[in-house]
Write an enzyme that holds these catalytic residues in place. Structure first.
Site, short mmCIF file in Angstrom:
data_model
loop_
_atom_site.label_atom_id
_atom_site.label_comp_id
_atom_site.label_asym_id
_atom_site.label_seq_id
_atom_site.Cartn_x
_atom_site.Cartn_y
_atom_site.Cartn_z
N ARG A 53 0.83 -1.22 -0.11
CA ARG A 53 0.10 0.09 0.13
C ARG A 53 0.84 1.25 -0.04
O ARG A 53 0.64 2.50 -0.66
CB ARG A 53 -1.18 0.03 1.10
CG ARG A 53 -1.60 1.39 1.49
CD ARG A 53 -2.95 1.30 2.24
NE ARG A 53 -3.14 0.24 3.34
CZ ARG A 53 -2.28 0.58 4.46
NH1 ARG A 53 -1.43 1.54 4.75
NH2 ARG A 53 -2.36 -0.25 5.33
N TYR A 105 -14.75 18.26 -15.90
CA TYR A 105 -15.17 16.82 -15.82
C TYR A 105 -16.44 16.45 -14.89
O TYR A 105 -16.13 17.02 -13.86
CB TYR A 105 -13.91 16.04 -15.63
CG TYR A 105 -14.15 14.66 -15.68
CD1 TYR A 105 -14.63 13.81 -16.47
CD2 TYR A 105 -14.42 13.75 -14.23
CE1 TYR A 105 -15.07 12.33 -16.46
CE2 TYR A 105 -14.70 12.49 -14.08
CZ TYR A 105 -14.98 11.94 -15.50
OH TYR A 105 -15.69 10.60 -15.43
N ASP A 177 -6.07 19.77 -14.58
CA ASP A 177 -6.38 18.59 -15.20
C ASP A 177 -5.84 18.41 -16.57
O ASP A 177 -6.34 19.05 -17.32
CB ASP A 177 -8.02 18.39 -14.88
CG ASP A 177 -8.22 16.93 -15.49
OD1 ASP A 177 -7.71 16.09 -16.28
OD2 ASP A 177 -9.59 16.30 -14.81
N LYS A 202 -7.45 7.10 -19.17
CA LYS A 202 -7.53 7.58 -20.54
C LYS A 202 -6.39 7.37 -21.40
O LYS A 202 -5.90 6.11 -21.77
CB LYS A 202 -7.88 9.18 -20.43
CG LYS A 202 -9.17 9.38 -19.32
CD LYS A 202 -10.33 8.67 -19.82
CE LYS A 202 -11.39 8.82 -18.56
NZ LYS A 202 -11.72 9.90 -17.91
C1 PLP Z 1 -12.10 10.66 -17.01
C2 PLP Z 1 -11.59 11.84 -16.40
C3 PLP Z 1 -11.77 12.04 -14.90
C4 PLP Z 1 -11.83 10.89 -13.89
O1 PLP Z 1 -11.00 9.90 -14.02
P1 PLP Z 1 -11.52 8.24 -13.63
O2 PLP Z 1 -10.36 7.64 -13.95
O3 PLP Z 1 -12.71 7.92 -14.56
O4 PLP Z 1 -11.98 8.44 -12.32
C5 PLP Z 1 -11.13 13.23 -14.51
N1 PLP Z 1 -10.94 14.24 -15.32
C6 PLP Z 1 -11.04 13.99 -16.67
C7 PLP Z 1 -10.70 15.29 -17.72
C8 PLP Z 1 -11.38 12.73 -17.41
O5 PLP Z 1 -11.64 12.67 -18.45
#
Ligand code: PLP
Length: 379
Positions: A53, A105, A177, A202
């Site tokens: 962890r 998001y 982000d 992603k």
């Molecule tokens: C998908 C996404 C998230 C969240 O991520 P998860 O892996 O689905 O928890 C946050 N910000 C953006 C821009 C995203 O496309």
């Protein structure tokens, strides 16, 4: 490759960072499933790890690579993008003030208004990309300004450098982000941001088969210390196999994102010329309001775009039902092209135009994608 050779370029770092020689000679890194690590009789650890962890070789390789690719001091891997976001918000104290952009998001909004609402943060929503709106919303209690550029799903652009200046002048930090642009095109820490957040699900994973998230910090200050504590002791960590998949995904990040972005630009130009398309959001288009700022702060325009078709909600629904190569599904950043009618999934509170379609451009042949769009765009 030794860790000290920081001068290597992006693709070389993506291939080698954090991966030392394996004693067996294995060329592909092994997966270390062990949850615990042994000590000598005198209590000394034999290696660098105690308990999985808190850290393990696969996570360390991933975090080292992420930090170097974003040009930061520390990388922190989490089990999902929202777990990373949650950890970042939890570095704040109850009562602290956070600014978030209106177009953001969707899950980040749900996190703040749902599970995190009990943490006691004060959250203000500001117009996306508006520096004036950020300045007006700042208070002496503002500790964090969040930015997403281009934004999801409306592709608004935010000037990272200017936002960092405004936030810092008010004693707040800026977190970006960077999921959509990836460090292939945009490195917010070099533009003054204090932290970068990712959904590794992603582009980092890149194949729609692993969940993950990350925070990369610019320095080793208090935010990094708190993140380390939250990661180790709240424990929303990715498994060794997930880390391994993500580390492998990084190896092809550059080639994937460059090829996907090239195709995205072609699709955007095709859509812009099409008579039944009313609007195209893609910062690579000279007509896009964010074009000049994106040119200045990024080296490319990404592989995400949105567009609006004529016929309103029904027109968009009809279009989505006609595409064959684009899979209608949420998420983005994989090798396969995805399409989503956002209003359908965001529900009644959504501020997204109800005829907006969001596209994650994959690695299919661009001609085939254009032919598919063209066939689906008949009125
Ligand atoms: C998908 C996404 C998230 C969240 O991520 P998860 O892996 O689905 O928890 C946050 N910000 C953006 C821009 C995203 O496309």
């Amino acid at each position: 490759m030794t860790e000290s050779r920081k001068s290597h370029r992006f693709d070389t770092v993506a291939l080698h960072a954090g991966l030392g020689d394996d004693p067996t000679g294995a060329v592909a890194p092994p997966i270390h499933l062990s949850t615990t690590y042994s000590r000598r009789p005198d209590g000394e650890l034999r290696g660098d790890f105690v308990y999985s962890r808190e850290g393990n070789p696969n996570r360390r390789a991933l975090e080292t690579a992420l930090a170097q690719l974003e040009g930061g001091a520390h990388g922190f891997a989490f089990a999902s993008g929202l777990a990373a976001m949650h950890a970042l918000f939890q570095t704040l104290d109850p009562g602290d003030h956070v600014l978030i952009p209106e177009d953001l998001y969707h899950g980040t909004k749900v996190l703040l208004t749902g599970p995190l609402s009990r943490w006691g943060l004060e959250v203000s929503v500001v117009e996306s990309g508006s520096l004036g709106a950020i300045e007006r919303a700042l208070t002496p209690r503002t500790r964090l300004v969040m930015a997403e550029t281009p934004s999801n799903p409306q592709l608004f652009t935010t000037d990272i450098e200017a936002t960092a200046r405004i936030a810092h002048a008010a004693g707040a930090q800026l977190a970006v982000d960077n999921t959509w642009m990836t460090p292939v095109w945009q490195r917010p820490l070099e533009l003054g941001a204090d932290a970068v957040v990712h959904s590794s699900t992603k582009y980092f994973g890149g194949h729609s088969d692993v969940m993950g998230g990350a925070v990369v910090t610019a320095d080793g200050g208090p935010t990094s210390e708190r993140l380390l504590d939250i990661q180790a002791h709240a424990g929303a960590v990715p498994s060794p196999f997930d880390c391994w998949l993500l580390r492998r995904g990084l190896m092809t990040l550059g080639v994937r994102v460059r090829a996907q972005s090239r195709t995205a630009e072609r699709l955007a130009r095709f859509l812009l010329e099409h008579p039944t398309v009313e609007w195209v959001g893609y910062p690579g288009l000279e007509s896009d309001p964010g074009h000049a700022v994106t040119r200045r702060q990024a080296t490319g325009f990404g592989a995400m775009l949105s567009f609006r078709v004529s016929g309103g909600f029904d027109g968009a629904a009809r279009f989505a039902s006609r595409v064959e190569l684009f899979t209608c599904a949420t998420s983005l950043g994989g090798v396969e092209s995805l399409l989503e009618h956002r209003a359908l999934v965001e529900g009644p509170d959504s501020k997204t135009p109800d005829d907006l379609l969001r596209v994650s451009v994959g690695l299919e042949d661009p001609e085939d994608l254009i032919a598919d769009l063209s066939a689906a765009l008949v009125p």
